[in-house]
Enzyme design. Structure first.
Site, short mmCIF file in Angstrom:
data_model
loop_
_atom_site.label_atom_id
_atom_site.label_comp_id
_atom_site.label_asym_id
_atom_site.label_seq_id
_atom_site.Cartn_x
_atom_site.Cartn_y
_atom_site.Cartn_z
N ARG A 46 0.95 -1.21 -0.11
CA ARG A 46 -0.13 -0.06 0.04
C ARG A 46 0.66 1.28 0.09
O ARG A 46 1.26 1.65 0.98
CB ARG A 46 -0.92 -0.08 1.32
CG ARG A 46 -1.71 1.26 1.39
CD ARG A 46 -2.73 1.13 2.89
NE ARG A 46 -3.67 2.25 2.71
CZ ARG A 46 -3.35 3.50 3.41
NH1 ARG A 46 -2.24 3.66 3.82
NH2 ARG A 46 -4.14 4.34 3.47
N SER A 115 -12.96 -3.78 2.57
CA SER A 115 -13.30 -3.13 3.88
C SER A 115 -14.80 -2.98 4.12
O SER A 115 -15.57 -2.72 3.33
CB SER A 115 -12.58 -1.68 3.63
OG SER A 115 -11.31 -1.67 3.39
N LYS A 144 -5.54 6.98 8.60
CA LYS A 144 -6.97 7.57 8.10
C LYS A 144 -7.59 8.32 9.24
O LYS A 144 -8.37 7.76 10.02
CB LYS A 144 -7.77 6.51 7.58
CG LYS A 144 -7.11 5.51 6.19
CD LYS A 144 -8.22 4.75 5.78
CE LYS A 144 -7.76 3.90 4.48
NZ LYS A 144 -8.62 3.25 3.90
#
Length: 217
Positions: A46, A115, A144
């Site tokens: 990621r 998710s 996040k």
């Protein structure tokens, strides 16, 4: 190729890369190899701020490391990149490409994680062919900042009502992971709890010990 029947065991200690945590005189690839050698069971690539070509080159290096340690290699968000790399799978969010389209690109043999933030999203992912769920953020997280914290009760309800293995994600450390005991999770996904630590080996060992208490086996 990893069997989908084994997915639950692969998800136990799920590490996610983030070059933000790479220290001086070290590369992301070196960090990843340390983590894999110590017992990380699945690795998600990621990286948000690289060109496609650079991501592809870096991801190929990491894919080969995952092959070396017989660990599934998952690409974040991008099924096209996952297909080009012949990754083991991809993980997508609620706002990414629809699951049916992802499956068309990757085929039936690849692993697709989705998710989910509530039971409805989790059930929808299951009905559309997801192989596992990533649920969170279970704790406040720097990765996040605009995501609400998922309650322990909701996490438990997802695990109870959806017949897919669930990976908890978001702000997890070896210490607070113990708070998730009894929820029914199959694993924990971490970034800084591994890659933000100076001693990756010690960090992985602590997480493994906590997972033993939370999940058993």
């Amino acid at each position: 190729m990893f069997s989908k029947n084994e997915i639950k065991s692969f998800l136990r200690l799920y590490a996610i890369t983030d070059s933000h945590w790479v220290l001086e005189k070290c590369t992301l690839q070196e960090q990843v190899e340390q983590a894999l050698s110590c017992g990380v069971t699945v690795l998600q690539y990621r990286e948000k701020n690289l060109s496609f070509d650079l991501m592809k080159r870096q991801a190929l290096d990491i894919k080969f490391l995952c092959r070396k340690y017989n660990v599934p290699f998952i690409v974040n968000d991008d099924p096209v990149l996952a297909k080009e790399l012949d990754a083991d799978g991809v993980h997508v969010g609620q706002d990414d490409m629809p699951l049916q389209e992802v499956r068309k690109i990757l085929g039936n043999e690849k692993i697709i994680g989705v998710s989910a933030h509530n039971v409805a999203e989790a059930l929808n992912a299951w009905k559309n062919g997801a192989d596992y769920l990533g649920c969170g953020a279970v704790f406040p997280t720097e990765s996040k900042k605009n995501v609400n914290v998922l309650s322990k009760n909701t996490l438990s309800e997802i695990c109870k009502n959806v017949p897919l293995p669930v990976v908890a994600i978001g702000g997890i450390s070896a210490e607070n992971l113990l708070e998730l005991k009894g929820t029914g999770i199959s694993g924990a996904a971490v970034i800084s709890a591994v890659f933000g630590q100076k001693d990756i080996k010690a960090a992985v060992e602590k997480l493994k010990n906590s997972l033993q208490e939370v999940i058993g086996r």
